[in-house]
Write a protein that holds these residues in place. Sequence first.
Motif, PDB file in Angstrom:
ATOM      1  N   ASP A 142     -69.473 -14.732 -18.148  1.00 16.89           N
ATOM      2  CA  ASP A 142     -69.891 -13.881 -19.264  1.00 16.89           C
ATOM      3  C   ASP A 142     -70.985 -14.628 -20.033  1.00 16.89           C
ATOM      4  O   ASP A 142     -70.760 -15.756 -20.486  1.00 16.89           O
ATOM      5  CB  ASP A 142     -68.682 -13.614 -20.171  1.00 16.89           C
ATOM      6  N   TYR A 235     -72.835  -1.608 -20.268  1.00 15.52           N
ATOM      7  CA  TYR A 235     -71.548  -2.207 -20.673  1.00 15.52           C
ATOM      8  C   TYR A 235     -70.399  -1.577 -19.895  1.00 15.52           C
ATOM      9  O   TYR A 235     -69.496  -2.274 -19.399  1.00 15.52           O
ATOM     10  CB  TYR A 235     -71.318  -2.017 -22.181  1.00 15.52           C
ATOM     11  N   ASP A 236     -70.416  -0.246 -19.790  1.00 15.01           N
ATOM     12  CA  ASP A 236     -69.355   0.446 -19.052  1.00 15.01           C
ATOM     13  C   ASP A 236     -69.347   0.027 -17.586  1.00 15.01           C
ATOM     14  O   ASP A 236     -68.289  -0.105 -16.969  1.00 15.01           O
ATOM     15  CB  ASP A 236     -69.552   1.974 -19.146  1.00 15.01           C
ATOM     16  N   TYR A 238     -70.305  -2.911 -16.269  1.00 13.55           N
ATOM     17  CA  TYR A 238     -69.671  -4.222 -16.124  1.00 13.55           C
ATOM     18  C   TYR A 238     -68.162  -4.133 -16.339  1.00 13.55           C
ATOM     19  O   TYR A 238     -67.370  -4.803 -15.651  1.00 13.55           O
ATOM     20  CB  TYR A 238     -70.285  -5.226 -17.100  1.00 13.55           C
ATOM     21  N   ASN A 239     -67.746  -3.310 -17.297  1.00 14.73           N
ATOM     22  CA  ASN A 239     -66.313  -3.187 -17.578  1.00 14.73           C
ATOM     23  C   ASN A 239     -65.545  -2.634 -16.382  1.00 14.73           C
ATOM     24  O   ASN A 239     -64.482  -3.148 -16.017  1.00 14.73           O
ATOM     25  CB  ASN A 239     -66.084  -2.283 -18.798  1.00 14.73           C
ATOM     26  N   GLY A 242     -65.304  -5.075 -13.530  1.00 10.63           N
ATOM     27  CA  GLY A 242     -64.280  -6.080 -13.794  1.00 10.63           C
ATOM     28  C   GLY A 242     -62.867  -5.528 -13.684  1.00 10.63           C
ATOM     29  O   GLY A 242     -61.967  -6.171 -13.127  1.00 10.63           O
ATOM     30  N   GLU A 243     -62.682  -4.324 -14.204  1.00  8.45           N
ATOM     31  CA  GLU A 243     -61.352  -3.695 -14.202  1.00  8.45           C
ATOM     32  C   GLU A 243     -60.873  -3.444 -12.768  1.00  8.45           C
ATOM     33  O   GLU A 243     -59.723  -3.737 -12.411  1.00  8.45           O
ATOM     34  CB  GLU A 243     -61.431  -2.375 -14.970  1.00  8.45           C
TER      35      GLU A 243
END
Length: 380
Positions: A142, A235-236, A238-239, A242-243
Amino acid sequence: MTGMLYGTPALDAADEKVLAEIEDMRTDLRHRLAETHRWDGQLRRHLQALAIQGSNAIEGYQASAEDIGSIMAGEEPLDASPAVAREIAGYQQAMTYIQLLSRAAVFRYDAGLLHALNFMMIGHHRDKTPGTVRPGAIFISDSGTGEVVYEGPDVETVPGLLDELVDWLNTGDLDAPGYVRAAMAHFNLVKIHPWRDGNGRGSRALQTLVLGRDRILTPEFASIEEWLGQGRTTYDYYNVLGEVGRKRWSPHGDTLPWVRFNLRCHHMQAQKVRQRLREAGEVWTVLEEGVDADGLHTRCVSALYEVFVNRRLRRTMYQADESLSQGQAARDLRELTAKGWLRPYGETKGRFYAPGPRMEVIKADFAARLVPLRDPYRRE
């Protein structure tokens, strides 16, 4: 499939509905594009520039669509640094190859192609062993906290995983919708993370290639890279990576949230492209009427349209678009400036033309008419 890759999920009723709406919009676009228009070439170039801009912005390489257009034309950008210009030029080369591959009569995916795309993108970084499997472990951190958010699979397993991905690209889940296969190609490649650099850009480019091979639309009209590069969506992106992907290679989870994220992006981008296509015809007509009323040559419309979509035009771009001599192009631009359509900035090689007062009025009028995009998963 041996199960070593992340699996393609089954869609539920809400996803099928969104998918059907995307297919309807894409079919409509294909029919509209079957007719030739004076603005087609410029619109395609603009969309390609926005896709290149979006994918590179995710990696922190910021450049305006105008500068990207200059780089695509082989010119020096006005604002982008030489380092950023090299990243843009590399990505543009890969995307140009993808446009050709999308129409190729003979085609198969193979690991060499994936490595070649990576070399085109980052070949100027010889210290990063471009186009070859990374020499060791790789960790994604990050940028804000320094925390490791993902560790790629062991380097010994990477060649086998790439082979399996290539086999799947050629023969796996062929009955799945193209949008779903493209999303899974993107996801598996970015999680294998086979290179020292360019993994995100390579994975997004592979997604565009899978869509292009599906023959729904040409890559610049099918890509979601522009949408992925927009602040909140990044942002969404990357989220959800990761999720669904977790902190280590673990190809046994539910990939539906990732596919759903991609379907939403396709829907939103298709709405946006449809707006642009409709707007192109209307804008061109308005500009044609204005140029005609001023007694100017009809070719001047292409200069004005470029300024409408890009806010900036260089004489060399207009000259090439309309196959003019330097003198003819300069004369046209002087007349457009005198009539209040354009406003010149800078001198000699750095000179460009921005909207003049009459163009600003037209831009404001069309901006006021834009309809907000609709989130397909948010049912009213």
